[in-house]
Write a protein that holds these residues in place. Structure first.
Motif, PDB file in Angstrom:
ATOM      1  N   GLU A 140       0.840  -1.090  -0.144  1.00 54.02           N
ATOM      2  CA  GLU A 140      -0.097   0.191   0.020  1.00 54.02           C
ATOM      3  C   GLU A 140       0.886   1.287  -0.090  1.00 54.02           C
ATOM      4  O   GLU A 140       0.640   2.292  -0.502  1.00 54.02           O
ATOM      5  N   TYR A 180      -2.969   5.128  -2.745  1.00 54.07           N
ATOM      6  CA  TYR A 180      -2.935   5.595  -1.317  1.00 54.07           C
ATOM      7  C   TYR A 180      -2.114   7.008  -1.000  1.00 54.07           C
ATOM      8  O   TYR A 180      -2.536   7.535  -0.333  1.00 54.07           O
ATOM      9  N   ARG A 184      -5.571   2.671   6.391  1.00 54.55           N
ATOM     10  CA  ARG A 184      -5.300   3.697   5.314  1.00 54.55           C
ATOM     11  C   ARG A 184      -6.108   4.471   4.752  1.00 54.55           C
ATOM     12  O   ARG A 184      -7.020   3.951   4.335  1.00 54.55           O
ATOM     13  N   VAL A 241      -8.648   5.783   1.951  1.00 52.13           N
ATOM     14  CA  VAL A 241      -8.897   5.435   0.542  1.00 52.13           C
ATOM     15  C   VAL A 241      -9.869   6.279  -0.043  1.00 52.13           C
ATOM     16  O   VAL A 241     -10.138   6.409  -1.304  1.00 52.13           O
ATOM     17  N   VAL A 293      -8.879   1.786  -5.051  1.00 51.53           N
ATOM     18  CA  VAL A 293      -8.762   1.427  -3.676  1.00 51.53           C
ATOM     19  C   VAL A 293     -10.069   1.798  -2.522  1.00 51.53           C
ATOM     20  O   VAL A 293     -10.144   1.441  -1.686  1.00 51.53           O
TER      21      VAL A 293
END
Ligand code: ZN
Length: 321
Positions: free
Chosen positions: A107, A113, A211, A213, A236
């Motif tokens: 990622e 990302y 993370r 997205v 993503v």
């Protein structure tokens, strides 16, 4: 979560009596269970399973240990295999351990990302900017959010500018196309690219590794339309697979053995701030079967808390199916 923590969690989630009982015929004897030892030949049972301590011990040949060592010895498998088998059985996703490092590395190098991480940085900086962020900070404090909560959820402000994010991305070497494909910028019919989010409070939406997205963004203009604007879908971000708040709620959902599904980002944040942490929201869509499957990895008890209007009721009924 470390490997040790994962091991601990899996051990807590399964019952050694049940696991051994599926392989060896156990008889209850007082508080313990006994059997003829599967690891040496004997006529009278000296193999003991202790449900309180979740361990086994053979007083004939001396073997003993926990559910992992039993499975490794009996099924003749390695520790990672035993961990995997028991984690699956307990519904604990293994991405929490082995898969996580690999996923994190992949990622970190993914431009989608990177674009979302840059956007969060830009929005947070703008919120903290004395002048630019004033109205957004005022809005968030009027909604009763503490500084800690704002920080925890990475809330930010998208300034009223057509190319603020685009300009920063150019400096950082992220192409406009990546922003468009990430749902953070829009290309019009004339081919001109501009920032999607302008003059809005930005709520970062994270995946299950934390993370960013996508973003949900609320307008600060009382007449602004739409009130909430989301990133468009991207490689993503598929909104039927992402639940807002799940990254922060996971441990609480397991602990409480239930999850509340609410309609809005602000509902999730306010409830979490008030100590109700097993709560998630859909991202501008009704609850899908995919969402249901995602949640059932953490708990079977899913409580829908939707608005009492007809649209809300319809959404809940669809979700119930
Ligand atoms: Zn034995």
């Amino acid at each position: 979560m470390t490997d040790d923590q994962l091991k601990e969690r899996v051990r807590d989630a399964v019952d050694i009596v049940q696991i051994i009982g599926e392989r060896v015929s156990l008889k209850k004897a007082g508080k313990a269970y006994v059997a003829r030892c599967p690891f040496h030949t004997e006529k009278t049972p000296s193999f003991n399973v202790n449900p309180e301590l979740q361990i086994y011990k053979c007083f004939g040949c001396g073997v003993g240990g926990d559910v992992f060592s039993f499975l490794m010895a009996y099924d003749k498998i390695s520790f990672p295999e035993a961990l995997r088998a028991l984690a699956e059985r307990a519904g604990i996703p293994l991405t929490d351990a082995a898969g996580r490092k690999h996923q994190a590395r992949r990622e970190a190098n993914d431009p989608y990302y990177q674009a979302n991480a840059l956007a969060r940085e830009y929005f947070v900086d703008s919120l903290n900017d004395a002048e630019k962020g004033a109205s957004a900070r005022e809005y968030l404090s009027r909604r009763g959010l503490s500084k800690e909560t704002i920080g925890k959820f990475g809330l930010g402000y998208a300034p009223d500018s057509w190319d603020g994010l685009l300009a920063l991305a150019r400096i950082r070497g992220i192409a406009p196309n990546i922003l468009v494909d990430s749902g953070l910028a829009v290309r019009n019919e004339k081919g001109r690219v501009y920032d999607r989010f302008r003059g809005r409070v930005a709520f970062p939406i994270t995946n299950d590794s934390g993370r960013v997205v996508a973003f949900g963004a609320r307008t600060l203009d009382p007449d602004g339309e739409p009130k909430y604007l989301n990133s468009s879908e991207s490689p993503v971000y598929q909104k039927n697979r992402i639940l807002y708040g799940l990254y922060h709620a996971r441990d609480a959902i397991r602990r409480e053995k239930s999850v509340f599904v609410v309609e809005g980002y602000m509902d999730v944040i306010r409830l979490m701030q008030d100590g109700i942490e097993n709560v998630v929201a859909t991202c501008g869509t009704s609850l899908t079967a995919e969402h249901g499957r995602l949640l059932r990895r953490y708990s079977d008890r899913i409580i829908l808390v939707f608005d009492g209007d007809t649209a809300g009721e319809r959404a809940a009924v669809r979700a119930g199916d």
